[in-house]
Structure formats: structure tokens, C-alpha cells
Write a protein that holds these residues in place. Structure first.
Motif, PDB file in Angstrom:
ATOM      1  N   ILE A 108       0.855  -1.197   0.000  1.00  0.00           N
ATOM      2  CA  ILE A 108       0.000   0.000   0.000  1.00  0.00           C
ATOM      3  C   ILE A 108       0.885   1.240   0.000  1.00  0.00           C
ATOM      4  N   PRO A 109       0.607   2.229  -0.865  1.00  0.00           N
ATOM      5  CA  PRO A 109       1.415   3.443  -0.870  1.00  0.00           C
ATOM      6  C   PRO A 109       1.428   4.137   0.495  1.00  0.00           C
ATOM      7  N   MET A 110       2.564   4.718   0.833  1.00  0.00           N
ATOM      8  CA  MET A 110       2.699   5.398   2.126  1.00  0.00           C
ATOM      9  C   MET A 110       1.585   6.401   2.375  1.00  0.00           C
ATOM     10  N   ILE A 111       1.235   7.165   1.350  1.00  0.00           N
ATOM     11  CA  ILE A 111       0.212   8.196   1.525  1.00  0.00           C
ATOM     12  C   ILE A 111      -1.107   7.591   1.999  1.00  0.00           C
ATOM     13  N   GLU A 112      -1.411   6.370   1.588  1.00  0.00           N
ATOM     14  CA  GLU A 112      -2.667   5.744   1.999  1.00  0.00           C
ATOM     15  C   GLU A 112      -2.622   5.314   3.465  1.00  0.00           C
TER      16      GLU A 112
ATOM     17  N   PRO B  15       5.672   2.533  22.145  1.00  0.00           N
ATOM     18  CA  PRO B  15       6.962   2.412  22.835  1.00  0.00           C
ATOM     19  C   PRO B  15       8.162   2.355  21.899  1.00  0.00           C
ATOM     20  N   ARG B  16       7.965   1.930  20.663  1.00  0.00           N
ATOM     21  CA  ARG B  16       9.080   1.917  19.700  1.00  0.00           C
ATOM     22  C   ARG B  16       9.224   3.261  18.991  1.00  0.00           C
ATOM     23  N   ARG B  17       8.239   4.135  19.175  1.00  0.00           N
ATOM     24  CA  ARG B  17       8.234   5.490  18.599  1.00  0.00           C
ATOM     25  C   ARG B  17       8.340   5.493  17.080  1.00  0.00           C
ATOM     26  N   ARG B  18       7.802   4.460  16.476  1.00  0.00           N
ATOM     27  CA  ARG B  18       7.837   4.382  15.013  1.00  0.00           C
ATOM     28  C   ARG B  18       6.930   5.424  14.372  1.00  0.00           C
ATOM     29  N   SER B  19       5.902   5.849  15.096  1.00  0.00           N
ATOM     30  CA  SER B  19       4.963   6.809  14.518  1.00  0.00           C
ATOM     31  C   SER B  19       5.637   8.143  14.192  1.00  0.00           C
ATOM     32  N   LEU B  20       6.772   8.430  14.833  1.00  0.00           N
ATOM     33  CA  LEU B  20       7.476   9.690  14.598  1.00  0.00           C
ATOM     34  C   LEU B  20       8.549   9.561  13.513  1.00  0.00           C
ATOM     35  N   LYS B  21       8.654   8.385  12.920  1.00  0.00           N
ATOM     36  CA  LYS B  21       9.725   8.106  11.972  1.00  0.00           C
ATOM     37  C   LYS B  21       9.377   8.593  10.578  1.00  0.00           C
TER      38      LYS B  21
ATOM     39  N   ASP C 192       5.569  11.018   4.547  1.00  0.00           N
ATOM     40  CA  ASP C 192       6.511   9.901   4.654  1.00  0.00           C
ATOM     41  C   ASP C 192       6.551   9.326   6.062  1.00  0.00           C
ATOM     42  N   MET C 193       5.399   9.365   6.752  1.00  0.00           N
ATOM     43  CA  MET C 193       5.272   8.828   8.112  1.00  0.00           C
ATOM     44  C   MET C 193       4.221   7.718   8.111  1.00  0.00           C
ATOM     45  N   PRO C 194       4.540   6.553   7.560  1.00  0.00           N
ATOM     46  CA  PRO C 194       3.526   5.520   7.355  1.00  0.00           C
ATOM     47  C   PRO C 194       3.132   4.745   8.606  1.00  0.00           C
ATOM     48  N   PHE C 195       3.836   4.978   9.722  1.00  0.00           N
ATOM     49  CA  PHE C 195       3.562   4.197  10.926  1.00  0.00           C
ATOM     50  C   PHE C 195       2.807   5.004  11.983  1.00  0.00           C
ATOM     51  N   LEU C 196       2.053   5.985  11.558  1.00  0.00           N
ATOM     52  CA  LEU C 196       1.278   6.793  12.501  1.00  0.00           C
ATOM     53  C   LEU C 196       0.419   5.899  13.381  1.00  0.00           C
ATOM     54  N   ASN C 197       0.346   6.258  14.649  1.00  0.00           N
ATOM     55  CA  ASN C 197      -0.389   5.480  15.638  1.00  0.00           C
ATOM     56  C   ASN C 197      -1.696   6.212  15.956  1.00  0.00           C
ATOM     57  N   SER C 198      -2.816   5.608  15.613  1.00  0.00           N
ATOM     58  CA  SER C 198      -4.110   6.274  15.784  1.00  0.00           C
ATOM     59  C   SER C 198      -4.389   6.652  17.229  1.00  0.00           C
ATOM     60  N   GLN C 199      -3.955   5.809  18.164  1.00  0.00           N
ATOM     61  CA  GLN C 199      -4.194   6.116  19.579  1.00  0.00           C
ATOM     62  C   GLN C 199      -3.380   7.322  20.031  1.00  0.00           C
ATOM     63  N   LEU C 200      -2.141   7.424  19.553  1.00  0.00           N
ATOM     64  CA  LEU C 200      -1.326   8.593  19.896  1.00  0.00           C
ATOM     65  C   LEU C 200      -1.897   9.853  19.256  1.00  0.00           C
ATOM     66  N   LEU C 201      -2.341   9.747  18.004  1.00  0.00           N
ATOM     67  CA  LEU C 201      -2.979  10.890  17.347  1.00  0.00           C
ATOM     68  C   LEU C 201      -4.183  11.362  18.153  1.00  0.00           C
ATOM     69  N   SER C 202      -5.011  10.418  18.576  1.00  0.00           N
ATOM     70  CA  SER C 202      -6.210  10.756  19.335  1.00  0.00           C
ATOM     71  C   SER C 202      -5.857  11.394  20.676  1.00  0.00           C
ATOM     72  N   TYR C 203      -4.848  10.845  21.343  1.00  0.00           N
ATOM     73  CA  TYR C 203      -4.420  11.399  22.625  1.00  0.00           C
ATOM     74  C   TYR C 203      -3.941  12.838  22.462  1.00  0.00           C
ATOM     75  N   MET C 204      -3.120  13.090  21.456  1.00  0.00           N
ATOM     76  CA  MET C 204      -2.614  14.440  21.237  1.00  0.00           C
ATOM     77  C   MET C 204      -3.729  15.400  20.850  1.00  0.00           C
ATOM     78  N   ALA C 205      -4.659  14.927  20.035  1.00  0.00           N
ATOM     79  CA  ALA C 205      -5.798  15.768  19.664  1.00  0.00           C
ATOM     80  C   ALA C 205      -6.587  16.173  20.905  1.00  0.00           C
ATOM     81  N   GLY C 206      -6.694  15.254  21.857  1.00  0.00           N
ATOM     82  CA  GLY C 206      -7.422  15.537  23.088  1.00  0.00           C
ATOM     83  C   GLY C 206      -6.742  16.533  24.002  1.00  0.00           C
ATOM     84  N   LEU C 207      -5.469  16.800  23.773  1.00  0.00           N
ATOM     85  CA  LEU C 207      -4.718  17.762  24.590  1.00  0.00           C
ATOM     86  C   LEU C 207      -4.782  19.184  24.047  1.00  0.00           C
TER      87      LEU C 207
END
Length: 197
Positions: free
Chosen positions: A26-30, A170-176, A92-107
Motif C-alpha cells: 500500500i502506498p505510504m500516503i494511503e 513504545p518503539r516510537r515508530r509513529s514519529l519516523k 513519509d510517516m507511514p507508521f502513525l499510531n491512531s491512539q497517539l494521534l487521538s491522545y494528542m488531539a485531546g490535549l
């Protein structure tokens, strides 16, 4: 909340358009769009190659300024957003973590920016931005101050700590970011299709 994807880079280090390199077929953008849609009602793609994204269910916008760089992309996305809060990420951040996104949005309530900080490193392309920043960013661009961090001195910032990030990723891949062929091979190769790149 609106999701904003910056896809206007020149891809010099990768040598080809990163957004369409495939991860697990799957393309990264997707991958990026799917993660953003878990928290955002609308998605904007900021790019200087709009025809490449015409098939995606998103508003595709060109940079409003010829001053290249991610700050211009953030500014363009905020100008076209209808929402007060906007989650900005890179294509170019294909490993975004939905739970982290949601947590940050809530802040985000009461802040101009919410972004991760690990030691002295901050990730401004995995962050929530308030539309109130539009005139501040515009002023910085007019002064040719294009580093995103220069904006943070003038606004209310909520830094997300390592401990908070590690609860979800914990691996912080979402920021990669995957910027080079080597990073692509090392981080993203789950099948044969990218091993030969």
C-alpha cells in the motif's frame, strides 16, 4: 479537526516520490490518510503535484507561497482548513499510531501547538496546530524565517513527553520519517517489493 498532510518535498534524498512507495503493498500516503481519518473529519493534502493525488478523497491544495518548506505547507493547510484545530503530518510517516494521534488531539484545548518532545528533539510534522497561528506564521514567512521552531517562541505549546508517547508507541515508530532508500529498506520492508530498492 482537520488532518493536513504535507507532500510538497523535493524527495532529493529518496530519489523518487516518497508518498507512493509501498509498505505492505500500500502506498505510504494511503497509510497516512487512513490514520488521520481516525481522528479528522476532513483531510487536506498540500502538494505542488496535485494531479498525483486527484484520486484520493481529500482536498488537494497547492502551496500558497513560492517560499518552499514545511512552514509554508503548514500555513497553506491552515488557510484552507475550516477547523480550529488541525493535525499536521508528513506524507513519509507511514507508521502513525491512531491512539497517539487521538491522545494528542485531546490535549489541544487551550494550546496553539501540541507536539512530541524527546530530549531536545521535537517533531513539528506530527503536531496539532491552531488556526490562530495563521498571522504569526505569515509574519515569519514575510521575514523569511522558515524554520518551524521559530514560531514556537511566540505561542502556547504543549509538549508531549517521552513517557506519554511510550504509552501508545513504545518503539516510537509513529514519529519516523522515511527520507532515504536505506531508511525505507530498514524500516518499511515487510515484503520483497521494496527490498530491491
Amino acid at each position: 479537526m482537520t488532518g493536513i498532510v504535507l507532500s510538497g518535498g523535493e524527495n532529493r534524498r529518496m530519489g523518487k516520490d516518497k508518498a507512493f512507495l509501498k509498505i505492505a503493498g500500500i502506498p505510504m500516503i494511503e497509510h497516512v490518510l487512513a490514520a488521520l481519518r481516525s481522528i479528522a473529519d476532513r483531510v487536506i493534502i498540500v502538494t505542488n503535484s496535485p494531479r498525483l493525488y486527484a484520486s484520493y478523497d481529500a482536498s488537494v491544495i497547492r502551496d500558497v507561497s513560492d517560499k518552499r518548506g514545511p512552514l509554508t505547507g503548514i500555513y497553506t493547510g491552515l488557510l484552507h482548513s475550516q477547523d480550529e484545530y488541525n493535525f499536521v503530518v508528513a506524507c513519509d510517516m507511514p507508521f502513525l499510531n491512531s491512539q497517539l494521534l487521538s491522545y494528542m488531539a485531546g490535549l489541544s484545548e487551550g494550546y496553539d501547538v501540541v507536539l512530541p518532545r524527546i530530549d531536545d528533539f521535537v517533531e513539528p510534522l506530527h503536531a496539532v496546530y491552531n488556526r490562530r497561528l495563521i498571522p504569526i506564521i505569515e509574519n515569519h514567512l514575510q521575514q523569511d524565517a522558515r524554520q518551524i521552531k521559530t514560531v514556537f517562541k511566540d505561542v502556547r505549546v504543549r509538549y508531549v513527553s517521552e513517557r506519554e508517547i511510550d504509552r501508545f508507541d513504545p518503539r516510537r515508530r509513529s514519529l519516523k520519517n522515511l527520507n532515504t532508500p536505506q531508511e525505507y529498506r530498514e524500516e518499511a520492508c515487510l515484503d520483497l517489493e521494496c527490498r530491491s530498492y
